[in-house]
Write a protein that holds these residues in place. Structure first.
Motif, PDB file in Angstrom:
ATOM      1  N   GLN A 218      62.984  43.120  31.368  1.00 15.30           N
ATOM      2  CA  GLN A 218      63.241  44.525  31.039  1.00 15.30           C
ATOM      3  C   GLN A 218      62.772  44.856  29.636  1.00 15.30           C
ATOM      4  O   GLN A 218      62.196  45.936  29.397  1.00 15.30           O
ATOM      5  CB  GLN A 218      64.746  44.814  31.181  1.00 15.30           C
ATOM      6  N   SER A 223      58.480  47.229  35.270  1.00 13.06           N
ATOM      7  CA  SER A 223      59.074  48.374  35.958  1.00 13.06           C
ATOM      8  C   SER A 223      60.356  47.949  36.675  1.00 13.06           C
ATOM      9  O   SER A 223      60.438  46.838  37.194  1.00 13.06           O
ATOM     10  CB  SER A 223      58.092  48.955  36.977  1.00 13.06           C
ATOM     11  N   PRO A 224      61.368  48.832  36.675  1.00 20.12           N
ATOM     12  CA  PRO A 224      62.630  48.480  37.349  1.00 20.12           C
ATOM     13  C   PRO A 224      62.448  48.131  38.826  1.00 20.12           C
ATOM     14  O   PRO A 224      63.110  47.231  39.342  1.00 20.12           O
ATOM     15  CB  PRO A 224      63.474  49.753  37.174  1.00 20.12           C
ATOM     16  N   ARG A 225      61.542  48.835  39.511  1.00 21.56           N
ATOM     17  CA  ARG A 225      61.309  48.549  40.923  1.00 21.56           C
ATOM     18  C   ARG A 225      60.746  47.147  41.115  1.00 21.56           C
ATOM     19  O   ARG A 225      61.148  46.409  42.022  1.00 21.56           O
ATOM     20  CB  ARG A 225      60.364  49.587  41.511  1.00 21.56           C
ATOM     21  N   SER A 226      59.789  46.761  40.257  1.00 19.62           N
ATOM     22  CA  SER A 226      59.200  45.428  40.354  1.00 19.62           C
ATOM     23  C   SER A 226      60.234  44.355  40.058  1.00 19.62           C
ATOM     24  O   SER A 226      60.289  43.320  40.743  1.00 19.62           O
ATOM     25  CB  SER A 226      58.023  45.311  39.382  1.00 19.62           C
TER      26      SER A 226
END
Length: 315
Positions: A218, A223-226
């Motif tokens: 992070q 990316s948060p989705r990845s």
């Protein structure tokens, strides 16, 4: 080769389990009140007729001798014949197996998909969804599958007439009716399983999300989705797979009652009927089939572990 060795090792280690379960079943069945020979000849038969039938069925031999004869036949691929119908046990079980497998596989797929989706959603959103998952978990653990089956029949089948009350339609006869005949039984089996898997998924995702390597990713701008789908879910999947394996085994036992409620001609209802009739060869064969299914489930869980975690493959 590593996976092949794992499969061979697990199968060999499961062989003593098959012997133990079959022997224990033989002993327990012998302790159940009832005499199949007396049931066959009737209450008004003479003592000579009764003894003749017992001799023909091999019931006059000592219990260890009966078990040894059954074991020898099993090694030759013969599970014997039903004491009442005279049909080969293998044929009877093979005819019933697709019904139970349809119910259990469908219940597992529905439980896995809905449970993981609900658990993942509650982990991401939190708030009220967390309370819903916790409440469903309590209800799922408290409500027996057979009681839920009766409620679903009363509401969705009798009152609303959306689904058939009982029975089973083979897939080859009519795929649409096959699916309709499975809806209520699968719902009965899946409610508790969905809640348990959802809770485990949520807890695993939340626990994995707080680990150091996730925080580093992070901080580096991933990316948060990845992060969620490529790293969090993969690491959180191990305990979920374990729970899914336990749920699948529990569905095997719950299917006995659900099949009886819905009058489905599966292994569960067959086992119950054979127990009432004291049909020893049929009971032994059904228990052997169910034990093999449990062994295969545990093997699939081990293979899934090896697929998800390289450390397991290395070990």
């Amino acid at each position: 080769m590593a996976i092949f060795r794992l499969v061979i090792r697990r199968l060999l280690s499961s062989t003593p389990l098959l012997f133990m379960v079959s022997a224990l079943t033989f002993v327990l069945v012998s302790l159940v009140p009832g005499d199949p020979a007396r049931t066959i000849v009737g209450q008004h038969a003479t003592e000579e007729q009764y003894r003749t039938v017992r001799g023909q069925l091999g019931l006059d031999e000592p219990l260890p001798v009966q078990y040894w004869h059954w074991l020898v036949r099993v090694f030759h691929g013969d599970l014997g014949s039903s004491l009442f119908s005279g049909e080969p046990v293998t044929s009877v079980l093979n005819n019933r197996l697709p019904v139970s497998m349809s119910l259990i596989v469908a219940g597992t797929v529905v439980s896995g998909i809905l449970g993981v989706a609900l658990g993942l959603l509650s982990a991401r959103r939190g708030g009220f969804l967390v309370k819903i998952v916790d409440g469903l978990s309590l209800i799922g653990l408290a409500v027996p599958a057979f009681w839920l089956a009766l409620v679903l029949i009363a509401v969705l089948a009798v009152q609303l007439r959306w689904f058939p009350v009982t029975g089973y339609v083979p897939f080859a006869d009519d795929p649409a009716q096959w699916a309709r005949s499975l809806v209520l039984p699968v719902m009965s089996l899946s409610v508790g399983a969905v809640a348990i898997i959802a809770k485990q998924t949520r807890d695993s995702v939340l626990d994995t999300s707080t680990r150091d390597f996730i925080r580093v990713m992070q901080a580096n701008g991933f990316s948060p989705r990845s992060i969620l789908y490529r790293h969090v879910l993969r690491n959180a999947a191990l305990p979920v797979v374990t729970v899914l394996g336990v749920v699948l085994v529990s569905l095997l036992s719950a299917a006995v009652f659900v099949e009886t409620v819905f009058a489905m001609p599966g292994l569960g209802s067959l086992t119950q009927q054979a127990t009432i009739q004291h049909d020893i060869p049929l009971i032994q064969g059904a228990v052997l089939y169910i034990t093999v299914l449990v062994v295969l489930v545990n093997l699939l869980v081990d293979l899934a572990y090896g697929r998800l975690d390289p450390r397991v493959r290395a070990a």
